[in-house]
Design a protein around this motif. Structure first.
Motif: not given
Length: 144
Positions: A66-72
């Motif tokens: 999710n966007t708490n840890y990763y961009n893509r």
């Protein structure tokens, strides 16, 4: 017996290179990140043919996707970071705000993938963290 232990300890100390020299104080040494440190991740790539599509997966992420840890997450045709300039991107999936899964998958048509990679070649997975660093996963081999 004590002499043997002392001799073995001394010999082991002579065989092991020191990370700190006598002329350099311990406090001033900086630990530089290395590429090999990034390879300690448990994340790995899988790839399979599902009908006329290719299923790309990265499993074993260290954090939920999710966007708490990763961009893509991206999958490439070589061991270089994903880049439109290198034309090595096979598939990409962007992180959503919520998500609890430690794996992610993406599908592309087999015909498009065949244009970029031959059967028997490796597929490389990459996770783009919030710090802007692409972290590699263990690769997989695509057979079609």
């Amino acid at each position: 017996m004590i002499k043997k232990i002392a001799a073995l300890t001394l010999a082991a100390g002579l065989l092991m290179p020191s990370a700190v020299s006598a002329s350099e104080p311990l406090q001033t040494r900086k630990q530089e990140p290395t590429a090999s440190a990034q390879l300690t991740s448990v994340a790995y790539t899988t790839v399979s043919i599902v009908g006329k599509r290719v299923k790309f997966e990265v499993k074993g992420l260290e954090n939920p996707f999710n966007t708490n840890y990763y961009n893509r997450i991206a999958w490439t045709s070589n061991d270089e970071e994903p880049s439109v300039f290198n034309n090595n991107i096979l598939s990409v999936i962007v992180a959503k705000k919520t998500g609890q899964s430690y794996q992610v998958n993406s599908y592309e048509t087999l015909a498009l993938v065949k244009d970029k990679i031959e059967s028997g070649e490796k597929v490389y997975g990459w996770a783009l963290a919030l710090n802007g660093v692409w972290y590699p996963t263990m690769p997989a081999t695509l057979y079609y």
